[in-house]
Design a protein around this motif. Structure first.
Motif, PDB file in Angstrom:
ATOM      1  N   LYS A 192       0.860  -1.189   0.000  1.00  0.00           N
ATOM      2  CA  LYS A 192       0.000   0.000   0.000  1.00  0.00           C
ATOM      3  C   LYS A 192       0.896   1.239   0.000  1.00  0.00           C
ATOM      4  O   LYS A 192       2.055   1.172   0.434  1.00  0.00           O
ATOM      5  N   SER A 194       1.544   5.306   1.245  1.00  0.00           N
ATOM      6  CA  SER A 194       1.034   6.229   2.258  1.00  0.00           C
ATOM      7  C   SER A 194       1.227   7.693   1.886  1.00  0.00           C
ATOM      8  O   SER A 194       0.464   8.535   2.360  1.00  0.00           O
ATOM      9  N   PRO A 208       3.671   2.433   4.135  1.00  0.00           N
ATOM     10  CA  PRO A 208       3.237   2.485   5.547  1.00  0.00           C
ATOM     11  C   PRO A 208       4.312   2.055   6.548  1.00  0.00           C
ATOM     12  O   PRO A 208       4.314   2.489   7.692  1.00  0.00           O
ATOM     13  N   ASP A 209       5.268   1.181   6.162  1.00  0.00           N
ATOM     14  CA  ASP A 209       6.319   0.767   7.109  1.00  0.00           C
ATOM     15  C   ASP A 209       7.419   1.820   7.241  1.00  0.00           C
ATOM     16  O   ASP A 209       8.419   1.604   7.912  1.00  0.00           O
TER      17      ASP A 209
END
Ligand SMILES: Cc1cc2nc3c(=O)[nH]c(=O)nc-3n(C[C@H](O)[C@H](O)[C@H](O)COP(=O)(O)OP(=O)(O)OC[C@H]3O[C@@H](n4cnc5c(N)ncnc54)[C@H](O)[C@@H]3O)c2cc1C
Length: 292
Positions: A192, A194, A208-209
């Motif tokens: 995904k 971000s 996201p990480d």
């Protein structure tokens, strides 16, 4: 009389087809089987002329197509990925993933502009590294690293336009599985997304990480190409996210017309039907004036 190609089988496209076909033109309507448009999402329509009882959007959609087929309109189910100027033919080529269609005139009736990716940085960097048109902008990314956001045929089309120019093309599927084979030279990340980040221009995409991918440009090509994406590729003028048309649904490019939710104003069946009729008649006049 030469062929009119209509992109979209909603009320605008089908109304255009009825008027153009009844005026004597060969008419092909191409519509996406994956994204069937706004009308099919409407649970009930009861504010349109002649409906004694409410009807589902899906039923109205099917009735429209059946009526147009009865008078000889051809319907093709496929995603249009681009409209281009024909080289050996005084008109246009409408490109789908299966084949190309010659058209003396094209009516864009592919519905409202698609949503852009709702993550920070996309809107902010539009025109500063975020692009919706690989054919238009690929040249600016010579020997640079770019990412295409998407997972289907439309994303593949954009990837293929970028590969001859960019140093590296990465496909970012934003959590989806790739829906078609991509060239081996394309790196694929399925995480995904971000954010799109940078200072004056795009510099990286964040996941996201917390990890980032450094890129100079990001091309959005999610789902099926919408009317405004197709318009942008040809240099058709927009006003905001809508296609700019005159009172006869003509765009700034002679022979290209637009109708329905892809133009500004009311988003209703009645408006789409009216504009479709006007666009169909205007395309007929265009063919007659060109004598094709
Ligand atoms: C939930 C909902 C409820 C609604 N209720 C009402 C109501 O009660 N009354 C009312 O009047 N209006 C209502 N509307 C609005 C109405 O549905 C739209 O104004 C109308 O459908 C617009 O018609 P259109 O032909 O411009 O586009 P659409 O109906 O969106 O049709 C677009 C067409 O383009 C095709 N297409 C898109 N991209 C491509 C591509 N790349 N290649 C090939 N084909 C493509 C699609 O497959 C589709 O055939 C509602 C809309 C929604 C979403």
């Amino acid at each position: 009389m030469a062929q009119i190609v209509i992109i979209g089988a909603g009320p605008a496209g089908v109304s255009a087809a009825l008027y153009a076909r009844r005026g004597g033109a060969e008419v092909v309507v191409i519509s996406s089987g994956k994204d069937t448009g706004s009308l099919t999402k409407a649970h009930k329509i009861e504010n349109y002329y002649g409906l004694a009882e409410s009807v589902s959007g899906e039923e109205l959609f099917q009735r429209g197509i059946e009526g147009a087929k009865r008078i000889g309109v051809d319907f093709i189910e496929d995603d249009v990925v681009a409209v281009t100027f024909a080289e050996d033919f005084h008109g246009f080529q409408v490109e789908t993933k299966q084949k190309n269609f010659d058209a003396a005139s094209v009516i864009l009736a592919a519905g409202a502009a698609h949503k852009t990716l709702p993550i920070p940085g996309v809107r902010e960097f539009e025109g500063k590294g975020v692009s919706y048109c690989a054919i238009c902008d690929a040249f600016f990314y010579r020997q640079k690293n770019v990412a295409v956001i998407g997972a289907g045929e439309y994303a593949l089309h954009e990837v293929l336009a970028l590969l001859p120019h960019a140093a590296q093309v990465t496909l970012l599927t934003n959590g989806e599985e790739p829906a078609c084979p991509f060239p081996e030279s394309v790196a694929i990340r399925k995480d995904k997304l971000s954010a799109v980040e940078g200072s004056i221009r795009v510099q990286q995409v964040r996941f996201p990480d917390g990890s980032v991918l450094p890129v100079d440009g990001v091309f959005l090509a999610m789902g099926v190409a919408g009317s405004t994406e197709l318009a942008r590729k040809m240099g058709v003028m927009l006003e905001g996210n809508a296609i700019k048309v005159d009172e006869h649904m003509a765009t700034n490019i002679p022979g290209i017309f637009a109708a329905g939710d892809c133009t500004s104003g009311l988003r209703q069946v009645a408006k789409a039907v009216y504009q479709g009729a006007e666009a169909g008649l205007a395309a007929l006049r265009f063919l007659r004036e060109k004598d094709v």
